[in-house]
Design an enzyme around this catalytic site. Sequence first.
Site, PDB file in Angstrom:
ATOM      1  N   ASP A 426       0.869  -1.155   0.000  1.00 54.78           N
ATOM      2  CA  ASP A 426       0.000   0.000   0.000  1.00 54.78           C
ATOM      3  C   ASP A 426       0.922   1.225   0.000  1.00 54.78           C
ATOM      4  O   ASP A 426       2.014   1.162   0.528  1.00 54.78           O
ATOM      5  CB  ASP A 426      -0.849  -0.037   1.275  1.00 54.78           C
ATOM      6  CG  ASP A 426      -1.728   1.179   1.417  1.00 54.78           C
ATOM      7  OD1 ASP A 426      -2.371   1.545   0.424  1.00 54.78           O
ATOM      8  OD2 ASP A 426      -1.764   1.754   2.507  1.00 54.78           O
ATOM      9  N   LYS A 427       0.504   2.303  -0.676  1.00 52.65           N
ATOM     10  CA  LYS A 427       1.423   3.451  -0.719  1.00 52.65           C
ATOM     11  C   LYS A 427       1.390   4.270   0.572  1.00 52.65           C
ATOM     12  O   LYS A 427       2.354   4.263   1.336  1.00 52.65           O
ATOM     13  CB  LYS A 427       1.096   4.380  -1.896  1.00 52.65           C
ATOM     14  CG  LYS A 427       2.020   5.606  -1.930  1.00 52.65           C
ATOM     15  CD  LYS A 427       1.704   6.548  -3.073  1.00 52.65           C
ATOM     16  CE  LYS A 427       0.516   7.444  -2.820  1.00 52.65           C
ATOM     17  NZ  LYS A 427       0.799   8.704  -2.151  1.00 52.65           N
ATOM     18  N   GLY A 580      -4.630   4.669  -4.155  1.00 55.38           N
ATOM     19  CA  GLY A 580      -5.801   5.377  -4.659  1.00 55.38           C
ATOM     20  C   GLY A 580      -5.400   6.711  -5.271  1.00 55.38           C
ATOM     21  O   GLY A 580      -6.213   7.430  -5.831  1.00 55.38           O
ATOM     22  N   LYS A 607      -9.070  -3.059  -4.182  1.00 58.42           N
ATOM     23  CA  LYS A 607      -7.723  -3.507  -3.840  1.00 58.42           C
ATOM     24  C   LYS A 607      -7.627  -5.030  -3.773  1.00 58.42           C
ATOM     25  O   LYS A 607      -6.651  -5.620  -4.240  1.00 58.42           O
ATOM     26  CB  LYS A 607      -7.254  -2.873  -2.523  1.00 58.42           C
ATOM     27  CG  LYS A 607      -6.865  -1.405  -2.684  1.00 58.42           C
ATOM     28  CD  LYS A 607      -6.209  -0.837  -1.441  1.00 58.42           C
ATOM     29  CE  LYS A 607      -5.814   0.622  -1.698  1.00 58.42           C
ATOM     30  NZ  LYS A 607      -5.268   1.288  -0.501  1.00 58.42           N
ATOM     31  N   ASP A 626      -1.652  -0.703   5.957  1.00 62.76           N
ATOM     32  CA  ASP A 626      -1.876  -0.186   7.303  1.00 62.76           C
ATOM     33  C   ASP A 626      -3.326  -0.335   7.717  1.00 62.76           C
ATOM     34  O   ASP A 626      -3.712   0.062   8.793  1.00 62.76           O
ATOM     35  CB  ASP A 626      -1.457   1.289   7.389  1.00 62.76           C
ATOM     36  CG  ASP A 626      -2.221   2.155   6.404  1.00 62.76           C
ATOM     37  OD1 ASP A 626      -3.066   1.613   5.664  1.00 62.76           O
ATOM     38  OD2 ASP A 626      -1.978   3.369   6.359  1.00 62.76           O
TER      39      ASP A 626
END
Length: 738
Positions: A426-427, A580, A607, A626
């Site tokens: 995840d970014k 996103g 996702k 997270d």
Amino acid sequence: MNNNHCHHSHHNHNHANNKPDEVKPGDWHTCPMHPEVIQERPGMCPICGMALVPAKPPKKIPTEHDKHKGHKKTDFLVKFYVTLALTIPILLYSDVIMMAFGWNAPRFPGVDYLMFVLGSVVFFYGGGVFLTSAYRELRARLPGMMTLIAIAITAAYGFSAYVTFAGGAHTLFWELATLIAVMLIGHYIEMRAVQGAKGALRELARLLPDMAEKLTQNSSAAAADKTQSYNSKLKTNSEIVPISELKEGDMVLVRPGAKVPADGKIIEGQSELNESIITGESKPAVKKAGDEVIAGSINGDGSLIVQVTKIGENTFLAGIMRLVAEAEASKSRLQMLSDRAAFYLAIIAVVGGLMTLLVWLFLGKDAFFAVERVVAVLVIACPHALGLAIPLVASISTTMGAKNGLLVRRRLALEEARNINIVLFDKTGTLTKGEFGVYSILPSENHSEEEVLRLAASINSRSEHPLAKAILAKAEEKNISLASISDFERVAGKGAKAQVGDSLAAVGNRDLMADFEVRADDYFAGKVSGLEKQGKTVVHVAKGRELIGSIALADMIRPESKDAIKKLKEMGIRSAMITGDSEDVAKWVAGELGLDQYFARVLPEEKSDKVKLLQEQGMKVAMVGDGINDAPALTQSDLGVAIGAGTNVAIESAGIVLVKSDPGDIPKIIKLSRLTYVKMIQNIFWAAGYNIVAMPIAAGALYAQGIVLNPAVAAVFMSLSTVIVAINAVLLRRRSLG
Ligand code: ADP
Ligand code: MG
């Protein structure tokens, strides 16, 4: 120290035992050899490592005291010495010794009966533990090692008793006595080896001090009193109490070099705390008033007054201990495999024993020879080592993980980690810090910076999103008063909207603007695109259908991310990012980090579809997030890893939790998984391979070559294989994950 660990290692079990209303019959488990061990979850005996078998619920819930009564490792030693003493006269009168040394024991009337009496004492007194243990196994319908030993010694004893009274010459008493002596000492040595390897939980429990220095009533009030000086507070009264007497809200004094007794918050003082054993972080953390401290960490040079926030079961350390215990009980695939193998081995041994007997009798050998072979077969087939091969490694690897800041919640997840082909990060909040700052504000024509910020902050005043927090912080910094809003609504993965005055206002990405029919294509293609190409996240603010302006926000890439991705590449594992955020931002981050692949503008609910997509291409996918909108993806993935600082949702859906929120720990997981797997396979080889080779020899397959295996020698080999397995497991601790 010994006392210390005993005291704490039971905290855990006690927790389960404190809820008798939840106990269902059959839920309880006991050790065939140590009936005093009684617990709700399956697993292995904390004393000797044997697999626990189902049992009736105890009449009364065992207390700490009861458990200590049972800790009699030395029982085996006493039984061993007595058996040894009785074995000597039996040996002196045995035909082997007489033949080997040309020794002739003085014969006297009734000497055969004396041998019978000595043999009986050895059988019932020395062998009694094996008989009762077998009874427990059979009652639980889980015939195992003890059943085999019981059949073996009963066969040897029964045969010898029959021969004695039938007036025959050859009994098996000396074989019986030596076998039982070896089994007793062997089990004693095994117990020690297993306890050495199984020290995982105890090692963690040992981190907690026994006693805490509690500030007494008056001095607690003084501690909270801001007007009193720090030094005078330290002089106020305190008493030393066992940590079991601490309550939430108590004030404790942590002196320099002492261990923190409970989770809490620093009220006064400043110090460097060493939390390495809990977080794996070797650098001491500087902490001051208001910061949280973790039970088990070691205080540096400063004195601290700490207000207890969590005690006993609720502390972080207790949480880890629970995870280790759960991991020990939760069976991995390999574990199920080896359990089944152990069960079949027991059956094969009984069938093999019977066949051995029949074949030798059929070949014309006497009953003496045949029974001796049967006993050897049964002893050598004991699946003890096989039963231990996996759980010992599992428990050590879980502790190793915990010490490196990797909390393994599901063993299968760790086991799967070695097969991972691609890690999907995840970014925001994972590869980056997730702590945005406002970089620049771009008002549209006829609007001011202040207007843009005011509107964005007003809508976002009810949002918890990291972007919202940054915008609000900036508004506060500039002393901008917020407009009142109503009908606030989050638009997942896009932004948020609310009613401001007469019109509907929105803050979010381009997709959200498109939903609101805000058109400003030239504008987006111009300035905004430039900012996004530099990795800035740009959000837009609109009121009605009019674009008021945009805000560019900058996040920071975690310095550890790049290294993690490099290491994964070296391991032959692809790295990808899912976000996103816009295509341009994603591309920039991917370029900075050297990612193999990225997915941009992915809505939260999509996702997990991306994970599925990769899985359909035949890849094993690890997902790291997270938990802010990635919980379903964590669940869908083959290995879900939650960043510790994230939400509880993520932690629930993850197989492994990273305490330090450091992506650099991902390669460590994979390394731990690979090391663990290799150890498990080695152990299965040592445990089972030996059975497969030794069983035919014990049956007498090499008799023609002059090789037969005496039952006592078989017992030596059997114990040896268990000890090798335990030592091999312990060697895992020496490996570094770095
Ligand atoms: P990520 O996948 O990186 O964790 P999200 O799915 O939470 O990101 O958000 C995706 C995009 O939606 C953000 O990059 C931002 O443009 C927009 N967004 C989401 N929430 C907000 C908000 N509260 N305020 C402004 N923009 C938002
Ligand atoms: Mg996120």
